[in-house]
Scaffold this active site. Sequence first.
Site, PDB file in Angstrom:
ATOM      1  CG  HIS A  52       3.929   2.236  -7.373  1.00  0.00           C
ATOM      2  ND1 HIS A  52       3.604   2.950  -8.493  1.00  0.00           N
ATOM      3  CD2 HIS A  52       2.856   1.469  -7.081  1.00  0.00           C
ATOM      4  CE1 HIS A  52       2.377   2.634  -8.859  1.00  0.00           C
ATOM      5  NE2 HIS A  52       1.896   1.732  -8.021  1.00  0.00           N
ATOM      6  CG  ASP A  57       5.485   6.677  -3.186  1.00  0.00           C
ATOM      7  OD1 ASP A  57       4.409   7.097  -2.728  1.00  0.00           O
ATOM      8  OD2 ASP A  57       5.564   5.792  -4.059  1.00  0.00           O
ATOM      9  CD  GLN A  72       0.064   1.372  -0.567  1.00  0.00           C
ATOM     10  OE1 GLN A  72      -0.744   1.260   0.361  1.00  0.00           O
ATOM     11  NE2 GLN A  72      -0.261   1.127  -1.819  1.00  0.00           N
ATOM     12  CE  LYS A  95      -2.187   4.099  -3.886  1.00  0.00           C
ATOM     13  NZ  LYS A  95      -2.549   2.863  -4.584  1.00  0.00           N
ATOM     14  CB  CYS A 127       2.684  -0.681 -10.051  1.00  0.00           C
ATOM     15  SG  CYS A 127       1.121  -0.537 -10.886  1.00  0.00           S
TER      16      CYS A 127
HETATM   17  C1  PLP Z   1       3.915   2.971  -3.029  1.00  0.00           C
HETATM   18  C2  PLP Z   1       3.033   3.562  -4.081  1.00  0.00           C
HETATM   19  N1  PLP Z   1       3.434   4.639  -4.747  1.00  0.00           N
HETATM   20  C3  PLP Z   1       2.676   5.230  -5.681  1.00  0.00           C
HETATM   21  C4  PLP Z   1       1.441   4.720  -6.014  1.00  0.00           C
HETATM   22  C5  PLP Z   1       0.673   5.409  -7.092  1.00  0.00           C
HETATM   23  O1  PLP Z   1      -0.534   5.891  -6.635  1.00  0.00           O
HETATM   24  P1  PLP Z   1      -1.579   6.502  -7.670  1.00  0.00           P
HETATM   25  O2  PLP Z   1      -1.900   5.401  -8.621  1.00  0.00           O
HETATM   26  O3  PLP Z   1      -2.732   6.878  -6.828  1.00  0.00           O
HETATM   27  O4  PLP Z   1      -0.921   7.650  -8.325  1.00  0.00           O
HETATM   28  C6  PLP Z   1       0.966   3.598  -5.340  1.00  0.00           C
HETATM   29  C7  PLP Z   1      -0.342   3.000  -5.614  1.00  0.00           C
HETATM   30  O5  PLP Z   1      -0.693   2.362  -6.532  1.00  0.00           O
HETATM   31  C8  PLP Z   1       1.792   2.998  -4.368  1.00  0.00           C
HETATM   32  O6  PLP Z   1       1.394   1.898  -3.727  1.00  0.00           O
END
Ligand code: PLP
Lengths: 151, 407
Positions: free
Chosen positions: B119, B196, B199, B222, B362
């Site tokens: 991401h 990370d 998910q 999430k 993203c």
């Molecule tokens: C794999 C992953 N990492 C990071 C994020 C970032 O999450 P957030 O926008 O809650 O910081 C997301 C979600 O959008 C994600 O799917």
Amino acid sequence: MANNTFYNEILTEHNIHPTHKHEIEGANFTLEGVNPSCGDDIILSLKVEDDVITDGAYVGDGCAVSQASADMMLDLVIGRTKEEALRLSDIFLRMIKGEITEEEHEELEEAGILQDVSHMPARVKCAVLGWHTMEEMLREGKTGITGTEGF
Amino acid sequence: MTELDLKIKDEFPVLKNRNIVYLDNAATSQKPKSVIDAVKRYYEYDNANPMRGLYELSIDATKDYEKARQTVADFIHAKKKEEIVFTRNATESLNLIAYSYGMHFLRNGDEIIISIMEHHSNLLPWQIVAKNTGAVVKYLECNEEGEIFPEQLEKMMTKRTRMVCLTQISNLFGRENDIKAFAEVAHRHGAVFVCDGAQSVPHIPVDVQDLDVDFLAFSGHKMYGPMGIGALYGKEELLEQMPPFLYGGEMIEYVTRCGATYAQVPHKFEAGTVNAGGAVGLAEAISFINSYGFDIITQREDELTKLAFTEMQSIPHVEIIGSKDYKEHHGIITFVVEGVHPHDVATIFDAHHVAVRAGHHCVQPLHTHLHKMSTTRMSLGFYNNEEDVTAFLEVLKGLRKEMGYGE
Ligand SMILES: Cc1ncc(COP(=O)(O)O)c(C=O)c1O
């Protein structure tokens, strides 16, 4: 399933069987318009003689809204003066903001079917890409491939 | 619909208040009433500035906040609650590691390895660290099925590799990476491993000690919690070495005219007034998850994924991205419909009151890697049910027809 979305026959026809999606000879304006966030990308070409748009076409990729909108725009402006085209473009952009009269709506002919986009903020950029690109060309004399971004 | 479905769905006010089939859980989940009530209760009964006041109300607010920290620590099996730093979201957690650890400990010529499926939140911070320190970012490439292998990482590791940063579950493929094996490779070569968990933490049991990751980042929103609260797990010895990320109130011991000494972890990373209401909400979200348990959660999500996946495979002109095995998808199915742009796909779903996401999610470098401009993604939560999946499939089947293709 009933087709109750705004993707009516006019829109889908212009998307799947566009009239003006091709290259043209003798264009004196060519400008690329891009929406980087969604990947809509068109290259618009116009042939302007004595201030009259005598021919126009586009090539590109993107969603049905961006492609059909450009096609309908060309239907409308080919054969008109630059000034007329800009006036119609102004009406179109105001339609997307939800600010036009019934008479103005009629002037847009088929392009008027995109009126619902005024309720779809995520799709505004798609609908205006072609029009915005044309405005930049005609108003500011911009021309070139890669560079311009839709707003 | 089973009785269980009815019960779970009923706990989500939005799903009762709005006529919607919600299939965008990878972007954010809906919130159960218990979570909304817990946040409300905090503000109605316990709210004061935590850690600051010497009066009962502030002490209660502090207790709530620290209890939430313990709940989060227990949930991911951290050794102690001091290893949990509250942040706004996974993005902030990852930036904290990048700015505090990366910027201070990396040197010119050091290497950071990430995967191409990261991401942007686990990609851009490392690009910035590289730019500022002279380190280089190297990419682990995945195959069409969305797989990366520890042996691949093994081959890429050099003496200069200082950090390896990987997602546990990809937000595009839904596939789980074998984090334990990747972390082992990284550690054997002396690198720090960042996971990370944005998910994964909502959908599978995550045990930071078993995985042996050095850092884990995730978001509350999430996993049925409120927006604006997330967490960073870090091994205590690492957190202790790291300088603060933000400076200000609450993160100091002593401040003089010319300097300061900093508070203990985790407080040195929590500058300014904290989000206690959010932390309480996140703790309640964890109770909500625990009240069902991951056995039920994964079973439900797998059943629904299977139902959607097998039907989708038989719909003409639909191409599913990633693994051909539904078990590898964890409720995330990303797809393209031939001849229909993903934004049009999502708009048509929306007209039928089905929420799916379209775009690059993203993960733009991953789309480039897969030679796709953009895609559409449906993502399930365990409160979804067969009816939701059926509604989704109905729209998908009729989609090309609605776009004027004659079939
Ligand atoms: C794999 C992953 N990492 C990071 C994020 C970032 O999450 P957030 O926008 O809650 O910081 C997301 C979600 O959008 C994600 O799917």
